[in-house]
Design a protein around this motif. Structure first.
Motif, PDB file in Angstrom:
ATOM      1  N   ALA A  70      13.410   9.820   4.395  1.00  0.00           N
ATOM      2  CA  ALA A  70      14.724  10.469   4.380  1.00  0.00           C
ATOM      3  C   ALA A  70      15.623   9.944   3.260  1.00  0.00           C
ATOM      4  O   ALA A  70      16.526  10.655   2.806  1.00  0.00           O
ATOM      5  N   VAL A  71      15.409   8.721   2.827  1.00  0.00           N
ATOM      6  CA  VAL A  71      16.249   8.137   1.779  1.00  0.00           C
ATOM      7  C   VAL A  71      15.900   8.785   0.434  1.00  0.00           C
ATOM      8  O   VAL A  71      14.741   8.806   0.015  1.00  0.00           O
ATOM      9  N   PHE A  76       0.782  -1.238   0.000  1.00  0.00           N
ATOM     10  CA  PHE A  76       0.000   0.000   0.000  1.00  0.00           C
ATOM     11  C   PHE A  76       0.816   1.293   0.000  1.00  0.00           C
ATOM     12  O   PHE A  76       0.227   2.368  -0.060  1.00  0.00           O
ATOM     13  N   TRP A  77       2.154   1.207   0.074  1.00  0.00           N
ATOM     14  CA  TRP A  77       2.927   2.440   0.191  1.00  0.00           C
ATOM     15  C   TRP A  77       4.065   2.440  -0.821  1.00  0.00           C
ATOM     16  O   TRP A  77       5.015   1.663  -0.699  1.00  0.00           O
ATOM     17  N   ARG A  78       3.995   3.313  -1.777  1.00  0.00           N
ATOM     18  CA  ARG A  78       4.997   3.340  -2.846  1.00  0.00           C
ATOM     19  C   ARG A  78       6.335   3.920  -2.398  1.00  0.00           C
ATOM     20  O   ARG A  78       7.340   3.733  -3.081  1.00  0.00           O
ATOM     21  N   ARG A  79       6.356   4.633  -1.271  1.00  0.00           N
ATOM     22  CA  ARG A  79       7.600   5.237  -0.802  1.00  0.00           C
ATOM     23  C   ARG A  79       8.361   4.358   0.187  1.00  0.00           C
ATOM     24  O   ARG A  79       9.397   4.756   0.706  1.00  0.00           O
ATOM     25  N   ALA A  88       8.727   4.846   8.583  1.00  0.00           N
ATOM     26  CA  ALA A  88       8.275   5.992   7.790  1.00  0.00           C
ATOM     27  C   ALA A  88       9.346   7.069   7.698  1.00  0.00           C
ATOM     28  O   ALA A  88       9.623   7.610   6.611  1.00  0.00           O
ATOM     29  N   GLY A  89       9.981   7.382   8.825  1.00  0.00           N
ATOM     30  CA  GLY A  89      10.972   8.452   8.844  1.00  0.00           C
ATOM     31  C   GLY A  89      12.166   8.166   7.961  1.00  0.00           C
ATOM     32  O   GLY A  89      12.590   9.026   7.162  1.00  0.00           O
ATOM     33  N   THR A 100      10.922   1.853   1.727  1.00  0.00           N
ATOM     34  CA  THR A 100      12.279   1.540   1.276  1.00  0.00           C
ATOM     35  C   THR A 100      12.876   0.402   2.092  1.00  0.00           C
ATOM     36  O   THR A 100      12.420   0.087   3.193  1.00  0.00           O
ATOM     37  N   ARG A 101      13.897  -0.202   1.520  1.00  0.00           N
ATOM     38  CA  ARG A 101      14.629  -1.260   2.217  1.00  0.00           C
ATOM     39  C   ARG A 101      15.216  -0.733   3.512  1.00  0.00           C
ATOM     40  O   ARG A 101      15.117  -1.387   4.564  1.00  0.00           O
ATOM     41  N   GLU A 102      15.837   0.436   3.465  1.00  0.00           N
ATOM     42  CA  GLU A 102      16.474   1.002   4.659  1.00  0.00           C
ATOM     43  C   GLU A 102      15.447   1.260   5.760  1.00  0.00           C
ATOM     44  O   GLU A 102      15.692   0.990   6.942  1.00  0.00           O
ATOM     45  N   GLY A 103      14.274   1.781   5.363  1.00  0.00           N
ATOM     46  CA  GLY A 103      13.227   2.033   6.349  1.00  0.00           C
ATOM     47  C   GLY A 103      12.702   0.749   6.953  1.00  0.00           C
ATOM     48  O   GLY A 103      12.472   0.671   8.174  1.00  0.00           O
ATOM     49  N   ALA A 104      12.500  -0.267   6.125  1.00  0.00           N
ATOM     50  CA  ALA A 104      11.977  -1.536   6.616  1.00  0.00           C
ATOM     51  C   ALA A 104      12.946  -2.190   7.596  1.00  0.00           C
ATOM     52  O   ALA A 104      12.542  -2.679   8.665  1.00  0.00           O
ATOM     53  N   ILE A 105      14.231  -2.211   7.258  1.00  0.00           N
ATOM     54  CA  ILE A 105      15.224  -2.825   8.139  1.00  0.00           C
ATOM     55  C   ILE A 105      15.319  -2.065   9.458  1.00  0.00           C
ATOM     56  O   ILE A 105      15.340  -2.662  10.539  1.00  0.00           O
ATOM     57  N   THR A 106      15.366  -0.747   9.373  1.00  0.00           N
ATOM     58  CA  THR A 106      15.480   0.070  10.590  1.00  0.00           C
ATOM     59  C   THR A 106      14.255  -0.098  11.473  1.00  0.00           C
ATOM     60  O   THR A 106      14.364  -0.323  12.690  1.00  0.00           O
ATOM     61  N   GLY A 107      13.067   0.010  10.885  1.00  0.00           N
ATOM     62  CA  GLY A 107      11.846  -0.097  11.667  1.00  0.00           C
ATOM     63  C   GLY A 107      11.695  -1.452  12.314  1.00  0.00           C
ATOM     64  O   GLY A 107      11.393  -1.552  13.515  1.00  0.00           O
ATOM     65  N   PHE A 108      11.904  -2.518  11.548  1.00  0.00           N
ATOM     66  CA  PHE A 108      11.756  -3.872  12.086  1.00  0.00           C
ATOM     67  C   PHE A 108      12.770  -4.137  13.189  1.00  0.00           C
ATOM     68  O   PHE A 108      12.428  -4.670  14.259  1.00  0.00           O
ATOM     69  N   THR A 109      14.019  -3.754  12.967  1.00  0.00           N
ATOM     70  CA  THR A 109      15.067  -3.995  13.966  1.00  0.00           C
ATOM     71  C   THR A 109      14.770  -3.260  15.267  1.00  0.00           C
ATOM     72  O   THR A 109      14.855  -3.845  16.361  1.00  0.00           O
ATOM     73  N   LEU A 110      14.427  -1.983  15.167  1.00  0.00           N
ATOM     74  CA  LEU A 110      14.134  -1.207  16.375  1.00  0.00           C
ATOM     75  C   LEU A 110      12.864  -1.711  17.062  1.00  0.00           C
ATOM     76  O   LEU A 110      12.792  -1.749  18.299  1.00  0.00           O
ATOM     77  N   GLY A 111      11.860  -2.107  16.276  1.00  0.00           N
ATOM     78  CA  GLY A 111      10.626  -2.617  16.865  1.00  0.00           C
ATOM     79  C   GLY A 111      10.862  -3.865  17.688  1.00  0.00           C
ATOM     80  O   GLY A 111      10.365  -3.995  18.820  1.00  0.00           O
ATOM     81  N   VAL A 112      11.632  -4.801  17.149  1.00  0.00           N
ATOM     82  CA  VAL A 112      11.951  -6.033  17.876  1.00  0.00           C
ATOM     83  C   VAL A 112      12.813  -5.736  19.096  1.00  0.00           C
ATOM     84  O   VAL A 112      12.611  -6.294  20.178  1.00  0.00           O
ATOM     85  N   LEU A 113      13.786  -4.825  18.930  1.00  0.00           N
ATOM     86  CA  LEU A 113      14.680  -4.483  20.036  1.00  0.00           C
ATOM     87  C   LEU A 113      13.904  -3.851  21.194  1.00  0.00           C
ATOM     88  O   LEU A 113      14.072  -4.239  22.362  1.00  0.00           O
TER      89      LEU A 113
END
Length: 508
Positions: free
Chosen positions: A476-477, A419-422, A471-472, A424-437
């Protein structure tokens, strides 16, 4: 001399286990040798079987033991949460699950990692998702064994020990999962789901007739007079606060639908339309199934208020207020509840191990070899789960509690995929990693939040950080590549425009 209770319990449970093995064998007999059939039943499950395997897998030993025990100690406020997260799950199944099926069929995805790793063009993200799902789901298999151990020990008055009961679940589940994979699991879930549903309603009606003469007014008046806090909010232990309740909606509503044993069912359907039907039929099953649990739990509270083990309230009530032979038959439903989740979890974790990790170790492998590795993993993982299940229970429960909260961290990534065209790989990795942490450090009290913070569940805070970071960073990328996301989103849009199923035959 073996008592009537023990004799009936052993006979009923024995016949039930034989029936599941026979159905599992049949799944093996009609299936194929390859990896796709073992892992996804050849993407062929129809509405009836998928309804039962979804609903049976969704609940577990919690259905007969944990839910009743929770109500016994904390009151019926759980229904305010459970019925909301059932509906959230239905929406995820309808909207997201149907899209997962489409791209899974098109690009031969088998696990969550296949989809997310390809969508974000990141092998690291795929491995991270797989690892989190394996680690967070694995202890929950042990919880099912614990539940069955309790049932065996209660039903047979200690003749079958906790350890032997848990081992029995392991052995039977490993055999039929090994034989037929998803097909055997789904078919046995159908038997288990139907048996559970009928058993719990008949058990409740029989209990109310025996203990209260069928007088529901007398039942309710007794509760209100003696245990009023159990039928009002926030409950006797102040559990159902607004913050906890809202976060429970989100964590269970999203987290359960992201666990691998549910996720694999998105791929196993025969069409996206089937998944949409199951969003209604499976949710209806769950909504109706949990109604009688409240009667048994609260009836047990009124009549047996000093139970040492609240989780055993259902079998205790049945043995106290219904004929012994009848209670012994019904408690087999609790074994069905545990098995229908344990088999799915064993299958799912073995699938993740074989599909997401084996090729990196062994290089290029054919489907038959991968299927054999997955089958071998069932036995190994099952044995490890059994060893864990007979250890200190508090540690197991602490680990299992993170299963849904950890799995929920996948959901924002899926929203990005479809659902979101913006995204990014960097956002997904950062969000998932921080969420789990964040979820992990809060869940295990590595860091404590100030008392001024609302009492949300740890995973809720993790999910909030996940979404913000995803999202952030994505915004930013500036030099992101959207090729894979555009391909998947374009295919889903095309399939939607062409009424979903037309595109699956012509574009494969």
């Amino acid at each position: 001399m073996v008592s009537t209770q023990v004799a009936v319990a052993l006979t009923t449970i024995g016949l039930y286990l034989i029936a599941t093995l026979a159905i599992g064998y049949r799944g093996w007999d009609v299936g194929e040798v390859g990896i796709s059939d073992w892992m996804t039943a050849g993407r062929s499950l129809g509405i009836v079987v998928l309804t039962f395997t979804y609903a049976s897998t969704y609940h577990s030993a919690f259905a007969f033991l944990g839910a009743a025990g929770f109500i016994y100690g904390n009151g019926i406020g759980i229904y305010m949460s459970a019925y909301v997260w059932f509906v959230i799950g239905a929406l995820v199944l309808w909207i997201v699950g149907s899209r997962i099926w489409l791209v899974g069929k098109k690009y031969d995805y088998v696990t969550p990692s296949d989809l997310l790793g390809d969508a974000y063009d990141s092998k690291f993200l795929g491995k991270a998702v797989s690892l989190v799902l394996i680690v967070s789901t694995f202890p929950y298999i042990a919880i099912q064994m614990i539940g069955v151990g309790i049932i065996f020990e209660t039903a047979t008055k200690g003749l079958i020990s906790f350890e032997v009961g848990a081992a029995t679940l392991l052995l039977v589940s490993v055999v039929y999962v090994w034989m037929g994979g998803m097909r055997s699991v789904a078919w046995t879930d159908t038997l288990q789901g139907a048996f559970m549903f009928v058993a719990i309603w008949i058990a409740t009606a029989t209990f109310l007739l025996g203990a209260y003469g069928g007088d529901l007014a007398a039942f309710w008046n007794s509760l209100v007079a003696n245990f009023g806090s159990h039928v009002t909010l926030p409950g006797p232990s102040n559990t159902y606060t607004p913050a906890f309740t809202v976060s429970w909606w989100v964590m269970l509503g999203l987290g359960l639908m992201m666990t691998p044993h549910i996720f694999l069912r998105y791929y196993a359907a025969d069409s996206p339309r089937t998944l949409k039907w199951v969003a209604a039929t499976g949710t209806g099953y769950l909504l109706i199934f949990y109604i009688p649990i409240a009667f048994l739990a609260l009836g047990g509270l009124a009549l047996l208020p000093e139970l040492g083990t609240p989780d055993a309230v259902v079998p205790e009530v049945l043995y106290a207020f219904t004929p012994v032979w009848f209670a012994s038959i019904i408690v087999s439903g609790a074994i069905a509840a545990a098995m229908s989740t344990a088999d799915s979890q064993l299958h799912a974790v073995s699938t993740l191990v074989a599909n997401d990790w084996y090729e990196d170790v062994a290089g290029d492998v054919d489907g038959v070899s991968e299927a054999l590795l997955a089958k071998g993993s069932v036995a190994v993982l099952g044995f490890i789960a059994y060893v864990v299940s007979i250890q200190e229970i508090n540690f197991i429960v602490q680990l299992a509690n993170i299963a849904f909260e950890g799995a929920a961290q996948i959901f924002p990534l899926l929203v990005g995929v479809f659902f979101w065209r913006r995204a990014t790989r960097e956002g997904a990795i950062t969000g998932f990693t921080l969420g789990v942490l964040v979820t992990t450090v809060l869940k295990f009290n590595v860091v404590s939040l100030p008392s001024a913070f609302p009492g949300f569940m740890a995973g809720f805070y993790g999910l909030a950080v996940n979404v913000l970071a995803f999202a952030g960073v994505s915004y930013a990328v500036t030099n992101a590549s959207y090729g894979n996301l555009a391909r998947l989103q374009g295919y889903v849009e095309q399939a939607t425009d062409r009424q979903w199923e037309q595109s699956t035959s012509s574009d494969d």
